[in-house]
Scaffold this motif. Sequence first.
Motif, PDB file in Angstrom:
ATOM      1  N   TYR A  36       0.856  -1.341   0.163  1.00 37.46           N
ATOM      2  CA  TYR A  36      -0.010   0.223   0.153  1.00 37.46           C
ATOM      3  C   TYR A  36       0.891   1.348  -0.039  1.00 37.46           C
ATOM      4  O   TYR A  36       0.258   2.220  -0.280  1.00 37.46           O
ATOM      5  CB  TYR A  36      -0.871   0.152   1.244  1.00 37.46           C
ATOM      6  CG  TYR A  36      -0.602   0.003   2.266  1.00 37.46           C
ATOM      7  CD1 TYR A  36       0.063   1.315   3.068  1.00 37.46           C
ATOM      8  CD2 TYR A  36       0.407  -0.769   3.053  1.00 37.46           C
ATOM      9  CE1 TYR A  36       0.054   1.320   4.422  1.00 37.46           C
ATOM     10  CE2 TYR A  36       0.728  -0.511   4.525  1.00 37.46           C
ATOM     11  CZ  TYR A  36       0.773   0.708   5.025  1.00 37.46           C
ATOM     12  OH  TYR A  36       0.879   1.225   6.277  1.00 37.46           O
ATOM     13  N   GLN A  89       9.416   1.839   9.145  1.00 37.61           N
ATOM     14  CA  GLN A  89       8.191   2.256   9.618  1.00 37.61           C
ATOM     15  C   GLN A  89       7.600   2.466  10.978  1.00 37.61           C
ATOM     16  O   GLN A  89       8.698   2.906  11.849  1.00 37.61           O
ATOM     17  CB  GLN A  89       7.217   1.143   8.518  1.00 37.61           C
ATOM     18  CG  GLN A  89       7.540   1.360   7.051  1.00 37.61           C
ATOM     19  CD  GLN A  89       7.350   2.823   6.174  1.00 37.61           C
ATOM     20  OE1 GLN A  89       6.255   3.681   6.892  1.00 37.61           O
ATOM     21  NE2 GLN A  89       7.597   3.342   6.004  1.00 37.61           N
ATOM     22  N   SER A  90       6.864   1.753  11.487  1.00 36.41           N
ATOM     23  CA  SER A  90       6.256   1.996  12.619  1.00 36.41           C
ATOM     24  C   SER A  90       7.488   1.809  13.821  1.00 36.41           C
ATOM     25  O   SER A  90       7.245   2.110  14.883  1.00 36.41           O
ATOM     26  CB  SER A  90       5.048   0.440  12.556  1.00 36.41           C
ATOM     27  OG  SER A  90       4.094   1.969  12.337  1.00 36.41           O
ATOM     28  N   TYR A 126       5.703  13.199   9.852  1.00 37.54           N
ATOM     29  CA  TYR A 126       5.341  11.604  10.039  1.00 37.54           C
ATOM     30  C   TYR A 126       5.771  10.499   8.981  1.00 37.54           C
ATOM     31  O   TYR A 126       6.547   9.743   9.231  1.00 37.54           O
ATOM     32  CB  TYR A 126       4.033  11.522   9.913  1.00 37.54           C
ATOM     33  CG  TYR A 126       4.016  10.048  10.602  1.00 37.54           C
ATOM     34  CD1 TYR A 126       3.701   9.321  11.685  1.00 37.54           C
ATOM     35  CD2 TYR A 126       3.389   8.976   9.013  1.00 37.54           C
ATOM     36  CE1 TYR A 126       2.736   7.770  11.551  1.00 37.54           C
ATOM     37  CE2 TYR A 126       2.322   8.063   9.223  1.00 37.54           C
ATOM     38  CZ  TYR A 126       2.378   7.094  10.470  1.00 37.54           C
ATOM     39  OH  TYR A 126       2.550   6.262  10.438  1.00 37.54           O
ATOM     40  N   TYR A 175       0.129  -3.857  16.613  1.00 38.81           N
ATOM     41  CA  TYR A 175      -1.594  -3.622  15.618  1.00 38.81           C
ATOM     42  C   TYR A 175      -2.181  -4.880  17.037  1.00 38.81           C
ATOM     43  O   TYR A 175      -2.115  -4.509  17.831  1.00 38.81           O
ATOM     44  CB  TYR A 175      -1.568  -3.970  14.263  1.00 38.81           C
ATOM     45  CG  TYR A 175       0.419  -3.683  14.022  1.00 38.81           C
ATOM     46  CD1 TYR A 175       0.423  -2.183  13.548  1.00 38.81           C
ATOM     47  CD2 TYR A 175       0.713  -4.572  12.997  1.00 38.81           C
ATOM     48  CE1 TYR A 175       1.359  -1.985  12.775  1.00 38.81           C
ATOM     49  CE2 TYR A 175       2.099  -3.827  12.583  1.00 38.81           C
ATOM     50  CZ  TYR A 175       2.414  -2.726  12.291  1.00 38.81           C
ATOM     51  OH  TYR A 175       2.872  -2.055  12.036  1.00 38.81           O
TER      52      TYR A 175
HETATM   53  N1  GLU Z   1       4.315   4.784   7.916  1.00 36.26           N
HETATM   54  C1  GLU Z   1       3.538   3.647   7.477  1.00 36.26           C
HETATM   55  C2  GLU Z   1       2.213   3.909   7.912  1.00 36.26           C
HETATM   56  O1  GLU Z   1       1.523   5.017   8.127  1.00 36.26           O
HETATM   57  C3  GLU Z   1       3.560   2.986   9.395  1.00 36.26           C
HETATM   58  C4  GLU Z   1       3.038   1.549   9.181  1.00 36.26           C
HETATM   59  C5  GLU Z   1       3.435   0.609  10.693  1.00 36.26           C
HETATM   60  O2  GLU Z   1       4.207   0.514   9.560  1.00 36.26           O
HETATM   61  O3  GLU Z   1       2.553   0.408  11.186  1.00 36.26           O
HETATM   62  O4  GLU Z   1       1.032   3.383   7.500  1.00 36.26           O
END
Ligand code: GLU
Length: 304
Positions: free
Chosen positions: A26, A62-63, A188, A240
């Motif tokens: 995505y 990423q997160s 971000y 998550y």
């Molecule tokens: N930059 C990603 C987003 O906002 C981070 C998501 C992730 O790694 O959980 O979708």
Amino acid sequence: MNYQQILSDILRQAESLAGEGRQADYIPALAEVNPDQRGICLHTLEGEQFAVGDADVRFSIQSIAKVFALAMSLSFEGDDLWRRMGKEPSGTAFNSLFQLEIEHGIPRNPFINAGAIVMADILVSHMLDPEHDFLTFVRRLAGNDTINYNRTVAYSERQTGYLNAAIANLLKHHHNINNDIERVLQFYCLMCSIEMSCRQLAQAFIPFADHQQPFRYAGVELTASQVKRMNAIMQTCGFYDEAGEFSYLVGLPGKSGVGGGIAAIYPQRYAVAVWSPRLNGKGNSVVGMRVLELLTTETKESIF
Ligand code: GLU
């Protein structure tokens, strides 16, 4: 403990999962990564490093960057941070909107996107040059000045990040964003685009594994108690809506990212980072989860 042997063995055992799951696409730039890479690095508090596989290949954290953002936000705001977000697991996807609407623009925790977007707003408010200061902080934690953003990935995410834009708008509507939305979203995405190897990530997480040492890096200062509490949030919110499953299988505080990385700590002993881009349906690395489950099972080292 012969970690080198154990890491080689568990990576071999995790081979049985080769081909399972899909890399995140995505964010279009992430779809270009070879999904069949995997590496692990374990860094002990004594400074020993054990690495196998693609442990020196840099990937999009990423997160996982949200842990660094939380450290900075807590050092600026202290407990006032919790006026703007909670510290409860969300039980919903990382980019979910509906809970945020029901809860009037207060994100459940710092590790879902809504919470991290509020932290991006806080960092933009506190720093004249947040891009520079955030990177300096991460470089100092990892002891490596070559770590950098990947602006192509950040741009790719910003171009297609419709859900994050919706989240930011909802937050702004509820007065939980003070700066310009576009400014906050750009920062971000840039934070999430940092690239690090498993070796660098494991080192960067050592200060969280060792909360008895003073936490002072590039002007970011935390008390032992704040570090302890960050670890608690990693334990309850780091994966998550699979935080319970990770706790159950692995039993370590940690944080995952959709680039396929996971960083975890065994307090007072080690930090470990694992990377493999193929994700399960919840957005966590398939091989990464298995490797860490095998690690704590084989070593009998976990917080439980
Ligand atoms: N930059 C990603 C987003 O906002 C981070 C998501 C992730 O790694 O959980 O979708």
